[in-house]
Structures are given as C-alpha cells and as structure tokens.
Design an enzyme around this catalytic site. Sequence first.
Site, PDB file in Angstrom:
ATOM      1  N   HIS A  49     -73.024 -24.526  -4.356  1.00 42.91           N
ATOM      2  CA  HIS A  49     -71.390 -24.794  -5.098  1.00 42.91           C
ATOM      3  C   HIS A  49     -71.419 -26.156  -4.991  1.00 42.91           C
ATOM      4  O   HIS A  49     -71.025 -26.884  -4.225  1.00 42.91           O
ATOM      5  CB  HIS A  49     -70.541 -23.918  -4.036  1.00 42.91           C
ATOM      6  CG  HIS A  49     -69.248 -24.246  -4.675  1.00 42.91           C
ATOM      7  ND1 HIS A  49     -68.517 -23.241  -5.200  1.00 42.91           N
ATOM      8  CD2 HIS A  49     -68.453 -25.306  -4.572  1.00 42.91           C
ATOM      9  CE1 HIS A  49     -67.390 -23.577  -5.708  1.00 42.91           C
ATOM     10  NE2 HIS A  49     -67.208 -24.784  -5.103  1.00 42.91           N
ATOM     11  N   ASN A 103     -66.308 -28.529 -10.457  1.00 43.74           N
ATOM     12  CA  ASN A 103     -67.789 -27.948 -10.370  1.00 43.74           C
ATOM     13  C   ASN A 103     -68.523 -28.353 -11.374  1.00 43.74           C
ATOM     14  O   ASN A 103     -68.218 -28.819 -12.480  1.00 43.74           O
ATOM     15  CB  ASN A 103     -67.958 -26.338 -10.462  1.00 43.74           C
ATOM     16  CG  ASN A 103     -66.933 -25.706  -9.155  1.00 43.74           C
ATOM     17  OD1 ASN A 103     -65.594 -25.527  -9.535  1.00 43.74           O
ATOM     18  ND2 ASN A 103     -67.541 -25.627  -8.153  1.00 43.74           N
ATOM     19  N   HIS A 158     -69.894 -29.504  -6.582  1.00 43.34           N
ATOM     20  CA  HIS A 158     -69.067 -30.326  -7.497  1.00 43.34           C
ATOM     21  C   HIS A 158     -69.793 -31.787  -7.856  1.00 43.34           C
ATOM     22  O   HIS A 158     -70.709 -32.098  -7.123  1.00 43.34           O
ATOM     23  CB  HIS A 158     -67.721 -30.808  -6.677  1.00 43.34           C
ATOM     24  CG  HIS A 158     -66.969 -29.726  -6.303  1.00 43.34           C
ATOM     25  ND1 HIS A 158     -65.740 -29.275  -7.069  1.00 43.34           N
ATOM     26  CD2 HIS A 158     -66.995 -28.612  -5.473  1.00 43.34           C
ATOM     27  CE1 HIS A 158     -65.201 -28.094  -6.729  1.00 43.34           C
ATOM     28  NE2 HIS A 158     -66.061 -27.692  -5.910  1.00 43.34           N
ATOM     29  N   ASP A 211     -61.586 -21.955  -8.959  1.00 50.09           N
ATOM     30  CA  ASP A 211     -61.724 -23.601  -8.603  1.00 50.09           C
ATOM     31  C   ASP A 211     -61.303 -24.438  -9.519  1.00 50.09           C
ATOM     32  O   ASP A 211     -60.689 -25.438  -9.396  1.00 50.09           O
ATOM     33  CB  ASP A 211     -63.456 -23.664  -8.324  1.00 50.09           C
ATOM     34  CG  ASP A 211     -63.525 -24.722  -7.314  1.00 50.09           C
ATOM     35  OD1 ASP A 211     -62.782 -25.705  -7.197  1.00 50.09           O
ATOM     36  OD2 ASP A 211     -64.476 -24.971  -6.617  1.00 50.09           O
ATOM     37  N   CYS A 238     -60.850 -29.323  -5.340  1.00 49.64           N
ATOM     38  CA  CYS A 238     -59.775 -28.822  -4.253  1.00 49.64           C
ATOM     39  C   CYS A 238     -58.881 -29.624  -4.066  1.00 49.64           C
ATOM     40  O   CYS A 238     -59.001 -30.752  -3.574  1.00 49.64           O
ATOM     41  CB  CYS A 238     -60.756 -28.471  -3.049  1.00 49.64           C
ATOM     42  SG  CYS A 238     -59.764 -27.773  -1.538  1.00 49.64           S
TER      43      CYS A 238
HETATM   44  P1  HMG Z   1     -49.892 -21.767   7.283  1.00 53.42           P
HETATM   45  O1  HMG Z   1     -48.954 -22.486   6.778  1.00 53.42           O
HETATM   46  O2  HMG Z   1     -50.505 -22.119   8.515  1.00 53.42           O
HETATM   47  O3  HMG Z   1     -49.963 -20.272   7.176  1.00 53.42           O
HETATM   48  O4  HMG Z   1     -51.117 -21.692   6.016  1.00 53.42           O
HETATM   49  P2  HMG Z   1     -48.631 -19.148   7.779  1.00 53.42           P
HETATM   50  O5  HMG Z   1     -49.325 -17.982   8.231  1.00 53.42           O
HETATM   51  O6  HMG Z   1     -47.963 -19.841   8.730  1.00 53.42           O
HETATM   52  O7  HMG Z   1     -47.744 -18.580   6.364  1.00 53.42           O
HETATM   53  C1  HMG Z   1     -46.984 -19.775   5.670  1.00 53.42           C
HETATM   54  C2  HMG Z   1     -46.185 -19.122   4.696  1.00 53.42           C
HETATM   55  O8  HMG Z   1     -47.144 -18.751   3.614  1.00 53.42           O
HETATM   56  C3  HMG Z   1     -45.441 -18.007   5.124  1.00 53.42           C
HETATM   57  O9  HMG Z   1     -44.441 -17.672   4.274  1.00 53.42           O
HETATM   58  C4  HMG Z   1     -46.614 -16.755   4.648  1.00 53.42           C
HETATM   59  O10 HMG Z   1     -45.930 -15.362   4.488  1.00 53.42           O
HETATM   60  C5  HMG Z   1     -47.299 -17.358   3.432  1.00 53.42           C
HETATM   61  P3  HMG Z   1     -42.895 -18.017   4.610  1.00 53.42           P
HETATM   62  O11 HMG Z   1     -42.837 -17.211   5.754  1.00 53.42           O
HETATM   63  O12 HMG Z   1     -42.726 -19.591   4.771  1.00 53.42           O
HETATM   64  O13 HMG Z   1     -42.166 -18.068   3.519  1.00 53.42           O
HETATM   65  N1  HMG Z   1     -48.690 -16.672   3.600  1.00 53.42           N
HETATM   66  C6  HMG Z   1     -48.948 -16.317   2.160  1.00 53.42           C
HETATM   67  N2  HMG Z   1     -48.759 -15.940   1.323  1.00 53.42           N
HETATM   68  C7  HMG Z   1     -49.550 -15.247   0.369  1.00 53.42           C
HETATM   69  N3  HMG Z   1     -50.764 -15.175   0.581  1.00 53.42           N
HETATM   70  C8  HMG Z   1     -51.128 -15.333   1.532  1.00 53.42           C
HETATM   71  C9  HMG Z   1     -50.585 -16.049   2.720  1.00 53.42           C
HETATM   72  N4  HMG Z   1     -50.921 -16.481   3.757  1.00 53.42           N
HETATM   73  C10 HMG Z   1     -49.584 -17.004   4.343  1.00 53.42           C
HETATM   74  N5  HMG Z   1     -52.579 -15.003   1.955  1.00 53.42           N
HETATM   75  C11 HMG Z   1     -52.891 -20.533   4.707  1.00 53.42           C
HETATM   76  C12 HMG Z   1     -52.367 -21.357   6.129  1.00 53.42           C
HETATM   77  C13 HMG Z   1     -54.326 -20.369   5.142  1.00 53.42           C
HETATM   78  C14 HMG Z   1     -52.134 -19.460   4.494  1.00 53.42           C
HETATM   79  C15 HMG Z   1     -52.652 -21.994   3.832  1.00 53.42           C
HETATM   80  O14 HMG Z   1     -53.231 -22.947   4.461  1.00 53.42           O
HETATM   81  C16 HMG Z   1     -53.757 -21.451   2.580  1.00 53.42           C
HETATM   82  O15 HMG Z   1     -53.063 -20.373   1.780  1.00 53.42           O
HETATM   83  N6  HMG Z   1     -54.539 -22.234   2.285  1.00 53.42           N
HETATM   84  C17 HMG Z   1     -55.411 -21.917   1.190  1.00 53.42           C
HETATM   85  C18 HMG Z   1     -55.971 -23.447   0.459  1.00 53.42           C
HETATM   86  C19 HMG Z   1     -56.866 -23.196  -0.515  1.00 53.42           C
HETATM   87  O16 HMG Z   1     -56.768 -22.228  -1.335  1.00 53.42           O
HETATM   88  N7  HMG Z   1     -57.804 -24.174  -0.945  1.00 53.42           N
HETATM   89  C20 HMG Z   1     -58.509 -24.157  -1.926  1.00 53.42           C
HETATM   90  C21 HMG Z   1     -59.702 -23.148  -1.991  1.00 53.42           C
HETATM   91  S1  HMG Z   1     -60.979 -23.510  -1.165  1.00 53.42           S
HETATM   92  C22 HMG Z   1     -61.909 -24.759  -1.957  1.00 53.42           C
HETATM   93  O17 HMG Z   1     -61.700 -24.984  -3.081  1.00 53.42           O
HETATM   94  C23 HMG Z   1     -63.241 -25.081  -1.582  1.00 53.42           C
HETATM   95  C24 HMG Z   1     -64.403 -24.008  -2.243  1.00 53.42           C
HETATM   96  O18 HMG Z   1     -64.368 -24.292  -3.728  1.00 53.42           O
HETATM   97  C25 HMG Z   1     -65.954 -24.482  -1.775  1.00 53.42           C
HETATM   98  C26 HMG Z   1     -66.110 -25.805  -1.786  1.00 53.42           C
HETATM   99  O19 HMG Z   1     -65.998 -26.669  -2.961  1.00 53.42           O
HETATM  100  O20 HMG Z   1     -66.507 -26.426  -1.056  1.00 53.42           O
HETATM  101  C27 HMG Z   1     -64.060 -22.514  -2.026  1.00 53.42           C
HETATM  102 MG    MG Z   2     -65.158 -25.756  -4.821  1.00 52.73          MG
END
Ligand code: HMG
Ligand code: MG
Length: 308
Positions: free
Chosen positions: A207, A249, A209, A16, A240
């Site tokens: 969790h 956090n 922040h 995070d 995020c």
């Molecule tokens: P999308 O664009 O809809 O996905 O994103 P897609 O399936 O169409 O794929 C797009 C491209 O990404 C493709 O590549 C895939 O191969 C690649 P391209 O053909 O264009 O070259 N791809 C990946 N590559 C590596 N690993 C993967 C992966 N998946 C697809 N796993 C997706 C949808 C979910 C993938 C995207 O939106 C994403 O990765 N989001 C993550 C966002 C994120 O990490 N946010 C922060 C974490 S959450 C947070 O911080 C909150 C938390 O702390 C709790 C709180 O505070 O409340 C947990």
């Molecule tokens: Mg978080």
Amino acid sequence: MKLPASAKIVEMGPRDGLQNESAVVSTEDKIRYIDLLSETGLQWIEATSFVSPKAIPQLADAVEVFTKIRKTAGVRYPVLVPNMKGYDRAKAAGADAIAVFTAASEAFTKRNINMTIDESLDTFRDLVAAAKRDRMWVRGYVSTAFGSPFGDKVTPAMVVDVSVKLMEMGCDELSIGDTIGVGVPSQVDELVPALAAKIELHRIAMHFHDTRGTALANLYAALSNGVHIFDSSAGGLGGCPYAPGATGNVGTEDVLYLLHSMGVQTGVNLDKVRAASRFIRGVVHHELTSKTFAALEASDARNRSVAS
Ligand code: HMG
Ligand code: MG
C-alpha cells in the site's frame, strides 16, 4: 526477471481517498463514485470506514453509503473497523469483508487509533475471531512500515513482528503501508523477503502512498520480489489525516498503465477507472495527482480539438 501473469488491485479511492478530502462529499456522490468503480472490473473496492465519526467526520455516513451502493457480483467491498463497536456497525450494515489497522510505529498508532500497538492487537484478536465466526474475510494493515511521521524509528523486524501477529490471529491478507510515502525500493527489497520468510507471499499486499513520487518504483520493486496485490486509488486521491503531510495513494491509472504495459493483467478497464476519477474530480474540485490520468485526459482533449 519473471513477473507474475496477473495482479490483484484493491481500490482505495472511496476510503483512503475520501477520508482525506477537506471538501464535503455528499453521501449520494460517494455512492455514485463507488458504483462507477464497480463497473471497471475492479474486484476489490474498499468502500468506507466504520470508525469514530469524531476521528473521521468525512466517513460518518458509512452505514448509508455501504447499504446503498450497488453490490456488483464478483466484487468485494471491505470496510475499515478499529474496534468492536465498528465491527458491530459494519456487520449490521451487511459487510462481509473487513480490515483492521495498526502500525509499526508506536507514536502513529497512538495518534491514529488511541491505542498502543499491543492494545490494538488485543482489540483485534477478539474482533478477528468474531469476524471469522461470522465467515467474514479479514485484512490486516500495518501502517508506517517504511517510516513514521513522528520521527520514531521503524525497522523491518518491527514490521514483520506486527505482521506475523496479525496473521496468527486469522487475517486472510496483510497490507503493508507506506503511509507517508517515504519508502524507496531498497527498503522494499529488504522488507518483502523478510516478510516472505514468515508469511505466504500471496497474502501480502503493498500500500504505497506517493508523497515523494517513489510509489511506482516501490511497486515495481515489490512486484520483482513476487508481490502481486497492490492498493491504489483512482486518480491518486488519499492520505491519512493522522499522518501529517501524507498525500494520496499511488494512482490506480498509473498502476494499471505500468502493469498492463508490462504484460501483467489485472482485469480492470483503465478507461472506466478514468471515468470514475473524472466524476470524483468534479466533486472534490481539485486536480488529481495520477500522471496517467492527466496524460490520457490531455491526449483526449488534443484529439477532440483536432477532430473539431
Ligand atoms: P477513542 O476516543 O479512544 O475511542 O478513539 P472511545 O472508545 O473512547 O470512543 C470515543 C467516541 O467515539 C465515543 O462516542 C464512542 O462511542 C465513539 P461518545 O461517547 O464520545 O459520543 N466510537 C465510535 N463510533 C462509531 N464507530 C466506532 C466507534 N468507536 C468509538 N467504531 C478510535 C479510538 C479507534 C475509535 C478512534 O481513534 C478512531 O476511530 N480512529 C480511526 C482513525 C482512522 O480512521 N484513521 C484513518 C484510517 S488508517 C489509514 O488511513 C492508514 C491506511 O490507509 C494504511 C496506510 O496508509 O498505511 C489503512
Ligand atoms: Mg493509506
């Protein structure tokens, strides 16, 4: 009021924290940071994310980081996975603990993972089943549990609904996120009993922040309601990128100071966490937000100047 004798801390700094840094942090420095955290007594360190590198370029080196950190006996290193592609990458890298993540806010879920809440739950159902077949430990996150950055309304009933669905698919632990740090203790007092009516309390983490300075107050409210698993990040790094305005956090040092001073043990050495924070401060080139970290650093500096 009777507080628990001990609490579990889940360290968020490497995931995070670093996902939200604008500075480029080298793979080598990430590994060093996690290795320092592994020496602190922390038993849970969220190491990185196997998400799309387009979504979070900061953690595009997840495979290298995960495979090269020194895995300390007794420490678990969960990683975030949003879909089967992420799961396959995490499994190939040797992960044995993963976290899936959705939210109570529809608008946030769409921006964060480009899915509706229902689509995310459908994705995770297969993913969690695969993880369980592979004998992995699984955490489920419910973000925006106290408010959405996009103005859509979130109610405790919505949080409970998503939480129950995550637990029904086999998650071992839930983490309830105040993603943008808007929550206050009265909300915690309402939400935790509502969750506890459906889910065993010992499986629920909070969790928080600290965007508005309410994280420790919320943590104390959660503790008073029987929660004993808390996410925090060394120095208070974090946020995020898909939640506008979200800051870090609650600082691990602040949580340790509060808990230890009230007689709640964690098994984590505060000075060693400070050493990890000091290291990462030198890498990200900005001050850290943890008040306890700042106070102890200032006190050490005073003592050094008196001694010299
Ligand atoms: P999308 O664009 O809809 O996905 O994103 P897609 O399936 O169409 O794929 C797009 C491209 O990404 C493709 O590549 C895939 O191969 C690649 P391209 O053909 O264009 O070259 N791809 C990946 N590559 C590596 N690993 C993967 C992966 N998946 C697809 N796993 C997706 C949808 C979910 C993938 C995207 O939106 C994403 O990765 N989001 C993550 C966002 C994120 O990490 N946010 C922060 C974490 S959450 C947070 O911080 C909150 C938390 O702390 C709790 C709180 O505070 O409340 C947990
Ligand atoms: Mg978080």
